[in-house]
Design an enzyme around this catalytic site. Structure first.
Site, short mmCIF file in Angstrom:
data_model
loop_
_atom_site.label_atom_id
_atom_site.label_comp_id
_atom_site.label_asym_id
_atom_site.label_seq_id
_atom_site.Cartn_x
_atom_site.Cartn_y
_atom_site.Cartn_z
N GLU A 221 0.81 -1.11 0.31
CA GLU A 221 0.04 0.14 0.17
C GLU A 221 0.66 1.96 -0.34
OE1 GLU A 221 -2.50 2.02 -0.62
OE2 GLU A 221 -4.26 0.50 0.36
N ARG B 84 -8.01 0.23 12.93
CA ARG B 84 -6.53 0.39 11.99
C ARG B 84 -5.73 1.30 11.50
NH1 ARG B 84 -4.91 -0.66 7.66
NH2 ARG B 84 -5.49 -2.64 6.55
N ASN C 144 -4.81 3.46 8.27
CA ASN C 144 -5.13 2.85 7.22
C ASN C 144 -4.45 3.73 6.41
OD1 ASN C 144 -6.18 0.64 4.86
ND2 ASN C 144 -7.80 2.32 4.16
N ASN D 287 -9.62 5.49 3.01
CA ASN D 287 -8.88 5.56 1.64
C ASN D 287 -8.23 6.23 1.51
OD1 ASN D 287 -7.48 2.82 0.66
ND2 ASN D 287 -9.07 1.93 1.55
N ASP E 227 -10.21 2.59 -3.60
CA ASP E 227 -9.01 1.65 -2.48
C ASP E 227 -8.38 3.17 -2.76
OD1 ASP E 227 -6.98 1.20 -1.13
OD2 ASP E 227 -7.34 -1.12 -1.40
#
Length: 304
Positions: free
Chosen positions: A19, A106, A108, A153, A204
């Site tokens: 990521e 959590r 991101n 995101n 995403d």
């Protein structure tokens, strides 16, 4: 007419949940994370071939959602619940706690705004909806911009920095709001467009190009889509992995689109059918990206 491109596998290493690629021009390197492995990686990009030679830079005890870098080389790392500063010698200092203890969430995706502030979102680790945050670290002050997201995101800004875009993956919405880089003041959030797709596909990570168009990874869809701010589809990059997670423009001319991918929750059969899963990919898409701003650390005694 929609332009179509095919990405090329760029590295040998495989990541569970690659990521957040970020190009660091001062050190001519690419940074990204493997969220599940709790690792920050760096890579050397060959501008001619698009190949990336990777190495692990830092590891942490829990997840790592995002990384950004300062002009001097310090990092801000989004650990599971806190933001940590990592000096150039590796010394670590907690900057801020974003999520309260024991919450099933959590950190991101994250990114740096045009003035050097770090923005970070969170995602639920259970079936809770509409309770996640998008927060901004301004020096040592943490400000919540949103508190009603489900899976915060991708983040991007317009070329002039006066508009902030952010993705909430579960409803598939790309939001927009006016943004004042000088003060951090924001206008009302409004829905820009929604990416609808088959079950299992989600918007995403995201980046913007120099023309102000948005490049969005379609997780579960095996592609990156370029859309203008009205939502019109301009280009598609086919990725040899079903779970692309985030694009970013990299290289000295910011003309190489780097795409991270994931193997998370893929069965042995799926991995055999899609051997590119978890690898980095690159593509030349005929446009240049916006430079990622450097993070501006709080003014404190050196932690390096």
């Amino acid at each position: 007419m929609t332009r179509r491109f095919t990405a090329t596998q760029a590295g040998r290493d495989v990541y569970a949940l690659g990521e957040g690629p970020v190009w660091d021009p001062a050190r001519e390197r690419l940074l990204w994370v493997d969220i599940d492995a709790g690792a920050v990686h760096e890579g050397r990009l060959d501008p001619a071939s698009g190949a990336i030679e990777a190495a692990t830079l830092h590891t942490f005890g829990g997840t790592v959602g995002a990384v950004a870098v300062s002009a001097e080389g310090d990092l801000v790392v989004a650990e599971q619940a806190v933001l940590t500063r990592v000096g150039v010698t590796g010394r670590r200092t907690e900057l801020a706690r974003v999520l309260p203890p024991a919450v099933r969430s959590r950190l991101n995706d994250g990114a740096v705004d045009p003035a050097g502030r770090f923005l970070i979102g969170s995602m639920a680790l259970d079936d809770r909806k509409g309770r996640e945050v998008l927060a901004r670290l301004d020096g040592t002050t943490l400000v919540h911009l949103d508190e009603d997201l489900t899976l915060s995101n991708g983040l991007a800004w317009s070329p002039s920095g006066d508009r902030l875009y952010n993705v909430d993956s579960v409803p598939g919405v790309v939001w927009a709001r006016d943004y004042d880089p000088a003060t951090g003041r924001t206008g009302p959030r409004r829905e820009l467009f929604t990416l609808d797709g088959p079950p299992g596909t989600l918007p995403d990570g995201m980046c913007a190009d120099a023309d102000g168009n948005l490049w969005i990874a379609v997780f579960g869809g095996g592609r990156v889509e370029c859309r203008d701010p009205a939502g019109r589809l301009l280009a598609v990059v086919e990725v040899g992995a079903p779970k692309p997670t985030c694009p970013a423009f990299a290289g000295p001319d910011l003309d190489i689109l780097v795409i991270t991918t994931a193997t998370e929750n893929m069965s042995p059969r799926e991995l055999a059918e899609h051997p590119g899963s978890g690898h980095l990919f690159t593509a030349r898409v005929g446009v240049r990206g916006l430079p990622a701003p450097y993070w501006a650390p709080p003014v404190t005694p050196s932690v390096s």
